[in-house]
Scaffold this motif. Structure first.
Motif, PDB file in Angstrom:
ATOM      1  N   UNK A 164      -6.924   2.502 -11.129  1.00  0.00           N
ATOM      2  CA  UNK A 164      -7.875   2.467 -12.230  1.00  0.00           C
ATOM      3  C   UNK A 164      -7.974   3.805 -12.962  1.00  0.00           C
ATOM      4  N   UNK A 165      -7.394   4.864 -12.395  1.00  0.00           N
ATOM      5  CA  UNK A 165      -7.409   6.150 -13.077  1.00  0.00           C
ATOM      6  C   UNK A 165      -6.413   6.183 -14.240  1.00  0.00           C
ATOM      7  N   UNK A 166      -5.443   5.281 -14.208  1.00  0.00           N
ATOM      8  CA  UNK A 166      -4.406   5.281 -15.247  1.00  0.00           C
ATOM      9  C   UNK A 166      -4.243   3.882 -15.834  1.00  0.00           C
ATOM     10  N   UNK A 167      -5.335   3.306 -16.245  1.00  0.00           N
ATOM     11  CA  UNK A 167      -5.274   1.941 -16.772  1.00  0.00           C
ATOM     12  C   UNK A 167      -4.491   1.845 -18.072  1.00  0.00           C
ATOM     13  N   UNK A 168      -4.336   2.972 -18.767  1.00  0.00           N
ATOM     14  CA  UNK A 168      -3.555   2.930 -20.003  1.00  0.00           C
ATOM     15  C   UNK A 168      -2.122   2.497 -19.740  1.00  0.00           C
ATOM     16  N   UNK A 169      -1.653   2.690 -18.507  1.00  0.00           N
ATOM     17  CA  UNK A 169      -0.285   2.286 -18.187  1.00  0.00           C
ATOM     18  C   UNK A 169      -0.119   0.767 -18.247  1.00  0.00           C
ATOM     19  N   UNK A 170      -1.220   0.024 -18.230  1.00  0.00           N
ATOM     20  CA  UNK A 170      -1.125  -1.431 -18.359  1.00  0.00           C
ATOM     21  C   UNK A 170      -0.595  -1.833 -19.733  1.00  0.00           C
ATOM     22  N   UNK A 171      -0.641  -0.897 -20.683  1.00  0.00           N
ATOM     23  CA  UNK A 171      -0.039  -1.176 -21.988  1.00  0.00           C
ATOM     24  C   UNK A 171       1.434  -1.503 -21.830  1.00  0.00           C
ATOM     25  N   UNK A 204     -18.881   1.687 -13.522  1.00  0.00           N
ATOM     26  CA  UNK A 204     -17.533   2.210 -13.747  1.00  0.00           C
ATOM     27  C   UNK A 204     -16.480   1.184 -13.330  1.00  0.00           C
ATOM     28  N   UNK A 205     -16.687   0.552 -12.184  1.00  0.00           N
ATOM     29  CA  UNK A 205     -15.729  -0.442 -11.706  1.00  0.00           C
ATOM     30  C   UNK A 205     -15.741  -1.678 -12.609  1.00  0.00           C
ATOM     31  N   UNK A 206     -16.915  -2.074 -13.033  1.00  0.00           N
ATOM     32  CA  UNK A 206     -17.004  -3.227 -13.934  1.00  0.00           C
ATOM     33  C   UNK A 206     -16.283  -2.940 -15.256  1.00  0.00           C
ATOM     34  N   UNK A 207     -16.413  -1.703 -15.729  1.00  0.00           N
ATOM     35  CA  UNK A 207     -15.741  -1.320 -16.968  1.00  0.00           C
ATOM     36  C   UNK A 207     -14.227  -1.331 -16.788  1.00  0.00           C
ATOM     37  N   UNK A 208     -13.780  -0.879 -15.601  1.00  0.00           N
ATOM     38  CA  UNK A 208     -12.342  -0.881 -15.319  1.00  0.00           C
ATOM     39  C   UNK A 208     -11.808  -2.305 -15.277  1.00  0.00           C
ATOM     40  N   UNK A 209     -12.547  -3.210 -14.659  1.00  0.00           N
ATOM     41  CA  UNK A 209     -12.120  -4.602 -14.599  1.00  0.00           C
ATOM     42  C   UNK A 209     -12.071  -5.223 -15.997  1.00  0.00           C
ATOM     43  N   UNK A 210     -13.057  -4.889 -16.813  1.00  0.00           N
ATOM     44  CA  UNK A 210     -13.062  -5.395 -18.176  1.00  0.00           C
ATOM     45  C   UNK A 210     -11.868  -4.882 -18.959  1.00  0.00           C
ATOM     46  N   UNK A 211     -11.514  -3.625 -18.686  1.00  0.00           N
ATOM     47  CA  UNK A 211     -10.346  -3.015 -19.319  1.00  0.00           C
ATOM     48  C   UNK A 211      -9.081  -3.788 -18.943  1.00  0.00           C
ATOM     49  N   UNK A 212      -8.954  -4.146 -17.674  1.00  0.00           N
ATOM     50  CA  UNK A 212      -7.800  -4.919 -17.212  1.00  0.00           C
ATOM     51  C   UNK A 212      -7.744  -6.266 -17.926  1.00  0.00           C
ATOM     52  N   UNK A 213      -8.863  -6.947 -17.967  1.00  0.00           N
ATOM     53  CA  UNK A 213      -8.900  -8.263 -18.617  1.00  0.00           C
ATOM     54  C   UNK A 213      -8.532  -8.161 -20.098  1.00  0.00           C
ATOM     55  N   UNK A 214      -8.996  -7.095 -20.742  1.00  0.00           N
ATOM     56  CA  UNK A 214      -8.699  -6.920 -22.156  1.00  0.00           C
ATOM     57  C   UNK A 214      -7.213  -6.663 -22.378  1.00  0.00           C
ATOM     58  N   UNK A 215      -6.634  -5.806 -21.552  1.00  0.00           N
ATOM     59  CA  UNK A 215      -5.218  -5.462 -21.705  1.00  0.00           C
ATOM     60  C   UNK A 215      -4.307  -6.657 -21.423  1.00  0.00           C
ATOM     61  N   UNK A 216      -4.732  -7.527 -20.531  1.00  0.00           N
ATOM     62  CA  UNK A 216      -3.869  -8.633 -20.110  1.00  0.00           C
ATOM     63  C   UNK A 216      -4.408  -9.988 -20.576  1.00  0.00           C
ATOM     64  N   UNK A 217      -5.172  -9.978 -21.644  1.00  0.00           N
ATOM     65  CA  UNK A 217      -5.829 -11.214 -22.089  1.00  0.00           C
ATOM     66  C   UNK A 217      -4.842 -12.292 -22.510  1.00  0.00           C
TER      67      UNK A 217
END
Length: 281
Positions: A164-171, A204-217
């Protein structure tokens, strides 16, 4: 042309990678397969291990090259028959393995390099498997690592270990051109969290999970967790509980590849040798 590069050394591990690559090329509509064999000699290749360290005959070396070239031609014909319509090219080089691969990448622009990997219980003596990490790190294109005993399977579940420290890599996953064959496949995003924060998620964890869902929607996906104290063990244990057909290694400091290259390379890559690993760039 959609091109796949396969370095070969005629070991059992290399042969298995070739068989896997044939099925992969057929499934994902590749137009061209390049086989690469290097004849690079080190000073020790010219020495017979004996009390006198006698030099190897040039005739022996020439015969060895002829036999290898003949095997390359036969392998090319076999692949062409099995793939039908795929252009199969056989290349040889006198350069060191890594340099030879980089030259082919520069000149032929393959989309993917397929490499065979030995595991901790078995070694075929593959020279390519022994140089796996250096090739994966240096390659400017995606690399697919195929375990020595793995047989091709249709990809239904894809594991994506993520920090979760490098969620930008999900791009890199979102920007990856997902083949139509994966339209029904599910991405399993795995976060190894030894502190078990996922049991009582904070903002913070909820925001990270939301970030994942957004990137992989645009893709079917689930978020999964492991409480293992070791990243590698957490990933491997997960694959034992949940069958997957592919692991995607994201780029970046906290990627799966980071742990393969900065922790115990032999232990990590060999113990992981159960499913293919696709290393994104």
């Amino acid at each position: 042309m959609k091109t796949l590069l396969i370095p070969v050394d005629f070991s059992a591990t290399s042969d298995n990678a070739v068989n896997f690559a044939i099925e992969w090329a057929r499934a994902y509509s590749y137009n061209r397969i390049i086989l690469l064999k290097t004849f690079y000699d080190t000073v020790f290749d010219h020495i017979v291990v004996s009390a006198e360290y006698a030099p190897v005959s040039p005739h022996y070396m020439a015969r060895e090259r002829e036999e290898a070239a003949h095997r390359m031609e036969n392998l090319s014909r076999e692949i062409a028959i099995k793939t039908r319509g795929v252009d199969v090219i056989s290349m040889v080089s006198e350069a060191p393995l890594l340099r030879a691969i980089m030259e082919v990448v520069r000149e032929e622009s393959p989309e993917l390099i397929v490499l065979g990997s030995d595991n901790y219980r078995y070694s075929s003596g593959s020279f390519i498997a022994g140089n796996l990490i250096s090739i994966a790190k240096a390659s400017p294109v995606r690399v697919l690592i195929v375990p020595s005993t793995y047989q091709y399977q249709r990809v239904e579940k894809i594991l994506v270990p993520a920090d979760y420290k490098t969620l930008d890599s999900l791009d890199k996953v979102r920007n990856l051109q997902i083949p139509p064959q994966w339209k029904d496949s599910k991405l399993l995003v795995l976060n190894v969290d030894p502190k078990e924060r996922y049991l009582n998620p904070d903002d913070h964890l909820k925001a990270a999970e939301q970030h994942v869902h957004e990137r992989l929607k645009d893709y079917p996906h689930d978020i999964c967790y492991s409480n293992d104290k070791n990243i590698i063990n957490g990933i491997l244990s997960f694959t034992q509980r949940t069958p997957v057909q592919l692991i995607i290694s994201l780029p970046g400091k906290h990627s799966f590849l980071y742990y393969l290259t900065h922790k115990s390379i032999s232990d990590a890559i060999c113990r992981n040798a159960q499913e293919p690993v696709l290393i994104l760039k």
